[in-house]
Design an enzyme around this catalytic site. Structure first.
Site, short mmCIF file in Angstrom:
data_model
loop_
_atom_site.label_atom_id
_atom_site.label_comp_id
_atom_site.label_asym_id
_atom_site.label_seq_id
_atom_site.Cartn_x
_atom_site.Cartn_y
_atom_site.Cartn_z
N GLU A 28 50.61 -13.77 -65.59
CA GLU A 28 51.72 -14.67 -65.29
C GLU A 28 53.07 -13.99 -65.54
OE1 GLU A 28 52.85 -19.32 -66.30
OE2 GLU A 28 50.82 -18.56 -66.69
N SER A 88 32.61 -8.15 -68.62
CA SER A 88 31.22 -7.93 -69.06
C SER A 88 30.30 -8.00 -67.85
CB SER A 88 30.76 -9.01 -70.07
OG SER A 88 31.57 -9.05 -71.20
N ASP A 121 41.76 -19.45 -66.28
CA ASP A 121 43.18 -19.55 -66.57
C ASP A 121 43.39 -20.65 -67.62
OD1 ASP A 121 45.90 -19.81 -66.65
OD2 ASP A 121 46.18 -19.73 -64.48
N ASP A 126 49.29 -21.09 -69.94
CA ASP A 126 50.41 -21.35 -69.03
C ASP A 126 51.72 -21.15 -69.75
OD1 ASP A 126 48.98 -21.90 -66.76
OD2 ASP A 126 49.09 -24.08 -66.94
#
Length: 816
Positions: A193, A257, A329, A332
């Site tokens: 971001e 991974s 996600d 923020d």
């Protein structure tokens, strides 16, 4: 005359009085420090045990704990962690508490300020309140085990002696806080971001789309909330995050991974087969510690994280599990609107609200020689918090436009530890799934197998639901419409039980298709690793053969990069103009994408593309951020550009990228010249010597001494390796003009588990060794077999020469 008797008496005396004392002192020092090696035989009386515990070790230093109660088993694990990894425990605690500068001085103040701002140790204390009594008891027993070892006043590892510090007592909060750092390690959206924010107003929409992918509608409007000084602060924060990634091994693009599970329908012995290899920043010692714990109802084996008493990935007698980073996600950024009349207030839902504030004092050690310098004043870190989270732009100084970080791991009453604790005891899929309903952060993909031949997958962790956008850019913190609207219900998280295909795979790729009801992420890894894993499984099944453990080992070691094939084919189609160009292109023409150590085509391709990326994109990035910006940010962003995006830029938009006149052929061949020149400087001009393993070395850096001349030679380890960011045997890192490619990200362990009803086979290999003590035989004894993709059996030896019995000691020092 006997010349030997006449000799050189002055030299002899000088040797006796100077060199001999030095030799004696060195020998005594080596003996003294050697006492820090763990006691592994006999008996030790310790405070905090209920009953005696047997702690046996195999020839590789792996501990097998046999206790009468579960709490005593956790106690013994804490004791063993302290024996083998006490410096690692202390270093980790100082990271999370923001106390590195007490030991390392001014260089680590930015790291401490960042951790104090996040307040992970404070968040850990709220987690304690909501844990079950049994989960709390495990943490208390584990801490008691560490402290029992310290109370015996053992000889501490050499790091403590060199740095002149003494470890404090371990607490339950220290363990819970390390889960937060584990979550931070696997939560990369903040950096994404930040990078998006810094580039969105500087590139054309088409350029942004080619490099970063499509942005949501309205994105430029969102970013317009940021003023230039906020952008400068975010740039500094991104640089700090890159430094933390490099020096503390926390975070990074390639933190991912591989994990897959295959039903007994497709395996040679009819039992489900599970494989896992988490990818993290490589360090020495490994963050993982191999252990087997047996208590009254506990019987679990696998990989523990140093600092925690539970097996994170492994098995018990009924179920096995492994995991990968979901790439969700869960972070923020929110731009807060200050009250122009009162800077201590911000706007939220139409009202002015006071920031929560606190002052953190960071003690800083004076520069060497400390005794000759005045003590430094503590650094004040003013931490402000809004309803959205800590104000992170304040880390780099005062600013009149705060930006807050909202992150699931900072939520109060985090029960993530409870999830792994309960999973250790699960007996079937229902119990296992219920255990992870408690999980908050980090968001993970979990693959599962049990002795009844069930295989499954489930996504775990709190993933926010958003009304506006998808978290790729900062949002206005004062608008209610941009706030999170709860989380994806656990019952609706992606999951699968006994799929028709008979296998399940995740390699940080997208976990659900477009029909899934919720947004999870735009930051998926390139699908090449997942595609290659599936390709190998399908090929085996289609041939009518069964998958066995040996085949799974070969899969773990596979180094075919299928993401490179299209670009390699395109580049190999060019006709060279010089003999050097023709030779290099010929090497590439017969290359299949194999990034093995002995591949010459891999060297040509990787070096060519590295230079081609810079030639295509560097001017745009430099003009976006300015010539004076840190090169680490530029290089980090260039490495995000995948091979397919390079090819798209050349084929579809040469006028945008092939500067100055859109002539891509000239730029491509000049990039090849730069590549062959760099290769020649590193390994010589004869292309027969251009094997990939000669240019790429896996580097395991010590937490402290890796940056100290001479000590780095003693404590660091390096070994040639193959692989690439998109191969199953993953390898990623940094390029040094004098050293070549230094792999600093990769698999941190490998594990293969066959879950038969009667027979269970458990193979593993840690990336470095079981011990963090430089004098131990197990400090680095797994590095070579790990590079060779070999495995050890994880099973308690029938006989051992290393059996330590821990016995309870009553208060006052008497034997119980």
């Amino acid at each position: 005359m006997n010349s030997s008797s006449g000799g050189h008496p002055i030299l002899i005396r000088f040797g006796l009085f100077v060199f001999l004392p030095i030799i004696v002192l060195l020998l005594m020092s080596a003996w003294y420090i050697g006492q820090s090696l763990p006691k592994s035989t006999g008996e030790s009386y310790v405070t905090g045990l209920t009953n005696s515990v047997k702690v046996s070790r195999d020839e590789d230093g792996i501990v097998y704990i046999n206790a009468e109660t579960n709490e005593d088993a956790y106690f013994a694990l804490g004791y063993a962690h302290a024996q083998d990894r006490m410096w690692q425990l202390e270093f980790q605690r100082r990271i999370v508490q923001g106390r590195l500068s007490e030991v390392f001085g001014t260089d680590t103040v930015p790291y401490d300020a960042w951790m104090r701002t996040l307040g992970l140790d404070r968040a850990a204390k709220s987690s304690w309140e909501v844990l079950s009594p049994n989960a709390k008891a495990s943490l208390t027993s584990y801490a008691a085990g560490i402290n029992a070892w310290l109370e015996a006043k053992p000889q501490l590892p050499v790091e403590f002696e060199v740095l002149g510090i003494t470890p404090e007592k371990w607490t339950e909060y220290d363990s819970l806080a390390w889960i937060k750092v584990f979550a931070l390690n696997l939560s990369g959206n903040l950096s994404v971001e930040l990078a998006n924010s810094l580039s969105i107003n500087k590139m054309s929409e088409e350029q942004r789309s080619q490099i970063y992918g499509d942005y949501p509608k309205g994105a430029p409007v969102t970013v317009s909330y940021l003023k230039q000084h906020s952008i400068d602060s975010l740039t500094a924060l991104l640089q700090n995050n890159l430094n933390i990634e490099k020096n503390l091994k926390i975070g990074g693009k390639y933190v991912g991974s591989n994990a897959w599970v295959i039903s007994g329908e497709h395996t040679a012995n009819g039992a489900p087969l599970l494989a896992n290899d988490p990818h993290l920043g490589l360090q020495l010692p490994s963050p993982w510690y191999v252990a087997s714990l047996k208590g009254s109802t506990l019987n679990v084996t696998g990989m523990t994280l140093v600092g925690l008493p539970v097996v994170i990935f492994g098995r018990n007698e009924q179920v096995a599990w492994g995991g990968t980073n979901m790439m969700a996600d869960t972070q923020d950024l929110y731009v807060e609107q200050l009250n122009p009349s009162n800077s201590s207030e911000y706007k939220y839902e139409g009202e002015w609200i006071q920031f929560e504030t606190r002052t953190e004092l960071v003690d800083v050690k004076a520069e060497f020689p400390e005794s000759l310098r005045y003590p430094l004043e503590p650094v004040k870190v003013e931490v402000k918090t809004s309803v959205n989270g800590p104000i992170i732009t304040g880390v780099n100084g005062a600013i009149d436009q705060p930006v807050a970080l909202k992150w699931t791991a900072l939520m109060p009453k985090d029960t993530s530890y409870e999830s792994f604790f309960k999973a250790n005891y699960a007996k079937n899929w229902d119990e296992f799934k219920h255990a992870f309903s408690f999980h908050v952060a980090p968001a993970l993909n979990i693959v599962y197998a049990d002795q009844d031949n069930n295989i499954a997958y489930i996504g775990i962790g709190k993933i926010p639901k958003r009304n506006h956008g998808n978290g790729q850019l900062p949002s206005p913190g004062w608008l209610e419409s941009h706030q999170w609207k709860g989380f994806i219900p656990f019952e609706e998280m992606p999951s699968s039980l006994n799929p028709e295909s008979g296998y399940l795979i995740n390699a940080n790729n997208k976990v659900a298709d477009e029909n899934y009801a919720y947004f999870i992420s735009n930051d998926w890894a390139h699908p090449a690793r997942a595609e290659r894993i599936e390709q190998l499984i399908v090929e085996k099944i289609a041939s009518g053969q069964k998958v066995d453990i040996d085949y799974t080992k070969r899969m773990h070691g596979d180094e075919i990069d299928i993401s490179a094939v299209r670009l390699a084919k395109y580049l190999s189609g060019f006709k060279g103009e010089t003999e050097s160009q023709k030779d290099a292109i010929e090497r590439l023409q017969n290359w299949s994408g194999n990034m093995a150590q002995d591949s010459i085509g891999a060297t040509v391709f990787y070096m060519w593309v590295r230079n081609l990326r810079e030639a295509l994109f560097k001017d745009t990035f430099t003009s976006s951020w300015g010539e004076d910006e840190k090169q680490a940010i530029l290089q980090s962003e260039l490495e995000l550009i995948e091979y397919g995006e390079v090819l798209t830029a050349i084929e579809q938009s040469p006028q945008d990228w092939c500067k100055p006149d859109g002539d891509c052929r000239s730029l491509i061949l000049s990039s090849l010249d730069s590549a062959t020149e760099q290769i020649s400087k590193l390994v010589g001009g004869n292309s027969n010597d251009w094997q990939w393993g000669r240019l790429q070395k896996t580097t395991y850096e010590h937490s402290v001494f890796s940056r100290v001349n001479l000590l780095d030679i003693i404590f660091n380890r390096e070994i040639s390796n193959g692989g690439a960011p998109n191969t199953i045997n993953v390898a990623s890192g940094r390029f040094d003009k004098s050293e070549g490619f230094q792999q600093i990200f990769g698999a941190s362990f490998r594990q293969i588990i066959s879950m038969g009803k009667v027979e269970k086979r458990h193979l593993y290999m840690n990336s470095t060794g079981q011990s963090g003590n430089i004098l131990s035989d197990h400090y680095d004894d797994m590095i070579k077999p790990f590079q060779e993709v070999k495995y050890f059996k994880l099973e308690k030896p029938s006989q051992t020469n290393h059996l330590l019995t821990l016995l309870p000691e009553i208060n006052g020092g008497g034997k119980k």
